[in-house]
Design a protein around this motif. Structure first.
Motif, PDB file in Angstrom:
ATOM      1  N   ASN A  95       0.846  -1.188   0.000  1.00 53.63           N
ATOM      2  CA  ASN A  95       0.000   0.000   0.000  1.00 53.63           C
ATOM      3  C   ASN A  95       0.883   1.241   0.000  1.00 53.63           C
ATOM      4  O   ASN A  95       2.112   1.154   0.024  1.00 53.63           O
ATOM      5  CB  ASN A  95      -0.977  -0.003   1.185  1.00 53.63           C
ATOM      6  CG  ASN A  95      -0.265  -0.163   2.507  1.00 53.63           C
ATOM      7  OD1 ASN A  95       0.936   0.056   2.618  1.00 53.63           O
ATOM      8  ND2 ASN A  95      -1.012  -0.561   3.520  1.00 53.63           N
ATOM      9  N   SER A  96       0.267   2.406  -0.017  1.00 55.56           N
ATOM     10  CA  SER A  96       1.030   3.643  -0.164  1.00 55.56           C
ATOM     11  C   SER A  96       1.951   3.902   1.033  1.00 55.56           C
ATOM     12  O   SER A  96       3.032   4.456   0.872  1.00 55.56           O
ATOM     13  CB  SER A  96       0.094   4.837  -0.382  1.00 55.56           C
ATOM     14  OG  SER A  96      -0.897   4.878   0.607  1.00 55.56           O
ATOM     15  N   GLU A  97       1.550   3.468   2.246  1.00 57.21           N
ATOM     16  CA  GLU A  97       2.414   3.695   3.420  1.00 57.21           C
ATOM     17  C   GLU A  97       3.749   2.953   3.276  1.00 57.21           C
ATOM     18  O   GLU A  97       4.812   3.503   3.568  1.00 57.21           O
ATOM     19  CB  GLU A  97       1.735   3.243   4.719  1.00 57.21           C
ATOM     20  CG  GLU A  97       0.585   4.127   5.184  1.00 57.21           C
ATOM     21  CD  GLU A  97      -0.764   3.586   4.773  1.00 57.21           C
ATOM     22  OE1 GLU A  97      -1.064   2.414   5.062  1.00 57.21           O
ATOM     23  OE2 GLU A  97      -1.529   4.362   4.149  1.00 57.21           O
ATOM     24  N   ILE A 105       7.550   6.233  -3.663  1.00 61.67           N
ATOM     25  CA  ILE A 105       6.686   7.347  -4.049  1.00 61.67           C
ATOM     26  C   ILE A 105       6.925   8.508  -3.083  1.00 61.67           C
ATOM     27  O   ILE A 105       7.451   8.324  -1.987  1.00 61.67           O
ATOM     28  CB  ILE A 105       5.183   6.950  -4.074  1.00 61.67           C
ATOM     29  CG1 ILE A 105       4.716   6.449  -2.704  1.00 61.67           C
ATOM     30  CG2 ILE A 105       4.909   5.913  -5.138  1.00 61.67           C
ATOM     31  CD1 ILE A 105       3.229   6.206  -2.624  1.00 61.67           C
ATOM     32  N   SER A 109       2.392  12.655  -1.765  1.00 59.13           N
ATOM     33  CA  SER A 109       1.343  12.131  -2.624  1.00 59.13           C
ATOM     34  C   SER A 109       0.202  11.577  -1.775  1.00 59.13           C
ATOM     35  O   SER A 109       0.420  10.855  -0.813  1.00 59.13           O
ATOM     36  CB  SER A 109       1.902  11.052  -3.555  1.00 59.13           C
ATOM     37  OG  SER A 109       2.575  10.088  -2.790  1.00 59.13           O
ATOM     38  N   LYS A 111      -2.648  10.007  -3.262  1.00 61.70           N
ATOM     39  CA  LYS A 111      -3.248   8.826  -3.880  1.00 61.70           C
ATOM     40  C   LYS A 111      -2.198   8.070  -4.678  1.00 61.70           C
ATOM     41  O   LYS A 111      -1.140   8.603  -5.001  1.00 61.70           O
ATOM     42  CB  LYS A 111      -4.407   9.243  -4.790  1.00 61.70           C
ATOM     43  CG  LYS A 111      -5.553   9.862  -4.002  1.00 61.70           C
ATOM     44  CD  LYS A 111      -6.721  10.180  -4.863  1.00 61.70           C
ATOM     45  CE  LYS A 111      -7.862  10.735  -4.012  1.00 61.70           C
ATOM     46  NZ  LYS A 111      -9.038  11.022  -4.810  1.00 61.70           N
ATOM     47  N   LEU A 112      -2.513   6.815  -5.008  1.00 65.49           N
ATOM     48  CA  LEU A 112      -1.569   5.944  -5.705  1.00 65.49           C
ATOM     49  C   LEU A 112      -2.235   5.345  -6.938  1.00 65.49           C
ATOM     50  O   LEU A 112      -3.360   4.862  -6.869  1.00 65.49           O
ATOM     51  CB  LEU A 112      -1.108   4.826  -4.765  1.00 65.49           C
ATOM     52  CG  LEU A 112      -0.240   3.732  -5.347  1.00 65.49           C
ATOM     53  CD1 LEU A 112       1.095   4.274  -5.824  1.00 65.49           C
ATOM     54  CD2 LEU A 112      -0.007   2.639  -4.313  1.00 65.49           C
ATOM     55  N   ALA A 128      -4.436   0.118  -3.936  1.00 69.33           N
ATOM     56  CA  ALA A 128      -4.200   1.417  -4.560  1.00 69.33           C
ATOM     57  C   ALA A 128      -5.521   2.138  -4.794  1.00 69.33           C
ATOM     58  O   ALA A 128      -6.600   1.563  -4.622  1.00 69.33           O
ATOM     59  CB  ALA A 128      -3.462   1.228  -5.874  1.00 69.33           C
TER      60      ALA A 128
END
Length: 150
Positions: A95-97, A105, A109, A111-112, A128
């Motif tokens: 996930n983004s974390e 990333i 940001s 959103k992904l 995502a």
């Protein structure tokens, strides 16, 4: 006619200002009287004598919206290269974390989005906000999955 090689002095001597009234450049040294410009160390920056200055003549370009949602873009080949380097564990959900911790990333940001450039060899699960059709197809072909947040 003076040529470059002739021994006649070609360079003019500089003006010696402030050497008495009789010199024609004495007293105020050709600076006029009083005021800002008669003092030393004065440059009125970007003042063009009342003409519209350059920074106001040129058009302003671009627009940075305040409410921009920064979407991080990540390709499958980048994920695969980090799996090969053993930075990413293919068993856990990406996930983004996790991606921010690995500096894949940008931390700003919000959103992904996953894009489908490149190939993935490992079965991975991704969480995502957005994904391209090609990315979804490639992940499902190898048995992985992608959860899209609403």
């Amino acid at each position: 006619m003076i040529t470059l090689n002739s021994k006649v002095k070609i360079n003019k001597s500089k003006k010696r200002v402030g050497r008495g009234i009789g010199s024609g450049r004495g007293k105020t040294s050709g600076r006029g009287v009083k005021g800002q410009k008669s003092r030393s160390g004065v440059a009125i920056k970007s003042f063009e004598g009342g003409q519209m200055p350059l920074y106001r003549r040129l058009p302003k370009r671009g627009f940075n919206p305040i409410s921009s949602n920064n979407i991080a873009i990540l390709n499958l080949n980048k994920i695969q290269s980090h799996i090969d380097k053993k930075n990413i564990n293919p068993d856990e959900v990406l996930n983004s974390e996790i991606l921010i911790k690995l500096q894949l990333i940008n931390k700003n940001s919000k959103k992904l989005k996953i894009l489908g450039t490149g190939e993935v060899k490992n079965k991975i699960n991704i969480e995502a906000d957005f994904a391209s059709k090609s990315a979804i197809e490639k992940l499902e072909k190898i048995g992985g999955s992608i959860q899209l947040k609403k």
